[in-house]
Design an enzyme around this catalytic site. Sequence first.
Site, PDB file in Angstrom:
ATOM      1  N   LYS A 123       0.843  -1.204   0.000  1.00 23.51           N
ATOM      2  CA  LYS A 123       0.000   0.000   0.000  1.00 23.51           C
ATOM      3  C   LYS A 123       0.873   1.246   0.000  1.00 23.51           C
ATOM      4  O   LYS A 123       1.586   1.515   0.964  1.00 23.51           O
ATOM      5  CB  LYS A 123      -0.904   0.042   1.223  1.00 23.51           C
ATOM      6  CG  LYS A 123      -1.872   1.235   1.176  1.00 23.51           C
ATOM      7  CD  LYS A 123      -2.599   1.474   2.472  1.00 23.51           C
ATOM      8  CE  LYS A 123      -1.862   2.425   3.395  1.00 23.51           C
ATOM      9  NZ  LYS A 123      -1.754   3.817   2.878  1.00 23.51           N
ATOM     10  N   GLY A 129       7.147   4.490   8.378  1.00 23.96           N
ATOM     11  CA  GLY A 129       6.222   5.587   8.647  1.00 23.96           C
ATOM     12  C   GLY A 129       6.428   6.108  10.052  1.00 23.96           C
ATOM     13  O   GLY A 129       7.532   6.020  10.600  1.00 23.96           O
ATOM     14  N   SER A 130       5.365   6.612  10.641  1.00 26.55           N
ATOM     15  CA  SER A 130       5.508   7.283  11.928  1.00 26.55           C
ATOM     16  C   SER A 130       5.641   6.262  13.061  1.00 26.55           C
ATOM     17  O   SER A 130       5.178   5.125  12.961  1.00 26.55           O
ATOM     18  CB  SER A 130       4.292   8.183  12.202  1.00 26.55           C
ATOM     19  OG  SER A 130       3.160   7.388  12.453  1.00 26.55           O
ATOM     20  N   THR A 131       6.278   6.694  14.143  1.00 25.83           N
ATOM     21  CA  THR A 131       6.451   5.840  15.307  1.00 25.83           C
ATOM     22  C   THR A 131       5.090   5.493  15.920  1.00 25.83           C
ATOM     23  O   THR A 131       4.867   4.381  16.387  1.00 25.83           O
ATOM     24  CB  THR A 131       7.357   6.540  16.332  1.00 25.83           C
ATOM     25  OG1 THR A 131       8.660   6.641  15.759  1.00 25.83           O
ATOM     26  CG2 THR A 131       7.445   5.759  17.626  1.00 25.83           C
ATOM     27  N   GLY A 162       3.659   2.794  13.867  1.00 27.94           N
ATOM     28  CA  GLY A 162       4.511   1.624  14.049  1.00 27.94           C
ATOM     29  C   GLY A 162       4.196   0.895  15.347  1.00 27.94           C
ATOM     30  O   GLY A 162       4.123  -0.344  15.391  1.00 27.94           O
ATOM     31  N   GLU A 184       9.812  14.953  16.195  1.00 26.43           N
ATOM     32  CA  GLU A 184      10.157  14.948  14.780  1.00 26.43           C
ATOM     33  C   GLU A 184       9.252  15.948  14.051  1.00 26.43           C
ATOM     34  O   GLU A 184       8.028  15.825  14.072  1.00 26.43           O
ATOM     35  CB  GLU A 184       9.950  13.539  14.204  1.00 26.43           C
ATOM     36  CG  GLU A 184      10.412  13.418  12.775  1.00 26.43           C
ATOM     37  CD  GLU A 184      10.283  11.989  12.249  1.00 26.43           C
ATOM     38  OE1 GLU A 184       9.362  11.272  12.678  1.00 26.43           O
ATOM     39  OE2 GLU A 184      11.109  11.609  11.394  1.00 26.43           O
TER      40      GLU A 184
END
Lengths: 347, 481
Positions: free
Chosen positions: B183, B235-237, B240, B388
């Site tokens: 994706k 991707g983002s933490t 995740g 971030e």
Amino acid sequence: MSVPDTVVGTRLDPAVDATPDPLARARDLLGVSRLSDTALTRWLHALPGVDQVGAEARAASLGTRSIKAASKAWAIDLAISMIDLTTLEGADTPGKVRGLAARALNPDPADPSTPSPAAVCVYGDMVPFAREVLQGSTVRIAAVATAFPSGRASMPVKLADTRDAVANGADEIDMVIDRGAFLAGHYRQVFDQIVAVKEACRRPDGTSARLKVIMETGELVTYDNVRRASWLSMLAGGDFIKTSTGKISPAATLPVTLIMLEAVRDWREATGQQLGVKPAGGIRTSKDAIKFLVAVNEVAGPDWLDNHWFRFGASSLLGDLILQRQRLAIGAYSGADYVPDDSPGIY
Amino acid sequence: MATFDYAPAPESRAVVDLQPSYGLFIGGEFVDGSGEAFKTINPATEETLAEVAEASADDVDRAVKAARAAYRGVWGRMSGADRGKYLFRIARIMQERSRELAVLETLDNGKPIKESRDVDVPLAAAHFFYHAGWADKLGYAALGPDPRPLGVVGQVIPWNFPLLMLAWKIAPALACGNTVVLKPAETTPLTALLFAQICQQADLPPGVINIVTGAGATGQAIVDHPGIDKIAFTGSTRVGKMIAREIAGTRKRATLELGGKAANIVFDDAPLDQTIEGIVNGIFFNQGQVCCAGSRLLVQESIADDVERRLKRRLATLRVGDPMDKNTDVGAINSRRQLDRITELSAAGEAEGAIRWDTDCPLPKNGFWFRPTVFTGVSQSHRIAQEEIFGPVLSVLTFRTPAEAVAKANNTPYGLSAGVWTEKGSRILWMADQLRAGVVWANTFNQFDPTSPFGGYKESGYGREGGRHGLEAYVRTGGAA
């Protein structure tokens, strides 16, 4: 960290005394009472190092700028006006030098709006013949001196060579540094030689020929050496720092020129004094020349986009610039036979 | 013209054949999605580029089934040498169609054409070339006895390097004999769909690669699907962690490449001019939308003023604007949402007392833009030093000794990358040993190569991508089921 009051293009510390005595100025800048090899070594070796990979990557990225249309036409004319049209051959004759000078006056007979190169650059004994043609024009006469290209001669010989060229009417002197002395770490000797040649550039009326200091970067090899030789040449009073004689390969590469542009930029920040840069040798195409102009613009700044401060030492570059100029004007390539050439190969 | 004005040098978009709408790529064909189609826009102009199908859970199920069939029927049993041929073919087609890929990437993402042309696309092709070579040598890669594929891999990738992240995920998966359901991010699906066409062109067996487009719900469906053997996510933490929670207790494996807050550490003996370039490349490359961006500049206090002055002078020469112009250095922010986040965090930086400076360059009227920005006087407790930002915003901090630099660099929940600038080789080695970061760059920054493993410590995720290490994520060995 405080916000500095100077950011872009401004002069940092104009406090350094612009005294005509280079030795006093050097002592002042270095903060020493005696300008010894040790003092010069300490100063030159404290300059920030140059990372070879990073410097070459930066040069390559400047080379990817895409210059089009009106900007390209402007850049081509600027580049023409920055050329030191050069012939430095053992086979040079008065006839060839006169031809070269005539070409500088009228680089494209088909288009009188074409700018003239900044200067013609010849051996000292050829200066009178160039002068016959160029007297009263805006085109300067530059002469190589100081036992060009190797520089392997005693000081009295180098100084006589210089005085002779100036007396013959040279507006500018292109000297070579003693690379042997530089590589041996005898920085004071290199400094003294530049100071002496600069003194020999003085005319009886008190004016001076401008002094270009050729470092022969192809023999210095490392970018750290190029940076140190640049600062040493500027410290000793050179008006221009110049890459090469054109007799050694590699000559004027973009990364080397980049290091020198950084040097004159930082020198102006440190002293308030603006000095010139001249890459010479190996720049043959308009495309190359424009890459160098992009580097001048983005590294030293627009103040250097002027033939008083930046020159190309080249013999064949003018032909390609004229060709490209004609192409922009008529929309098609003309061809080598439409560009006058006064220095074709003779072999 | 008194100054050197570079006239606009726009890349032509004629090379891209944009369709008004795109379906899902399942079982080797483009099919309609059953979700609600969504638009993907050009972030530099906000014009709609195309409509893209949204994959529902049913569509994802179809894709997983197609991938399973391809795994059982063809790909899982194909010899490594033959898989390698397909990968080589894909790599060559990517090179042949590189201009098309670069233009489309820039249109959909907003990154400068200079970067998609010189970095994203060539590196993506390089990843396929590199992994093509491994396909028939897995037994000699010291992965363990009898390396075998995992099966069907679900991959979810971000919008910052759409094609490159696709290559990082797909190339090793295929080389190791897995099939894929991937994706792309909802704001940047177009190069993945062009890649699907490349798979068709390469005659890749149907079902080996399946591309399902959509947003979070589609990604969720992939993570939840029982037929998936492994999840690879970049991707983002935050997301995740969600994935890690979801798959806990299942047989699914995962590799996660998450956020970062990298320290770029400059010592007083650094090669200054190249350091400035490295700082710029570290945080303004791809508008700072890079998980390993050097967003925290740690500079030795004795040279801090000089570095700051040189940095600002350099930033003034950055060309911000139309990403399709070959002379543009900094392009558009990928989405309104991302722009809002950068704006919000920058405002927080100012409110917390850091000193804000930007280049004050003109910005285009339409699209999502943020000027290259530098915060000085930042301390570790400021949000802009901790969170971030994922934008062109640099936080400058200072240090006095190597030990202090290490402590500050490691004082973050993240650990993806770091940079060290010094002419002293021994210090580089010592720092690399001390820094808890997956990648440590010495006298450079943001350099990538398929042969070099990439991945994080701590909350920057786990698993490695690229190099021999990256293969480990896509094989099981010995008696493992």
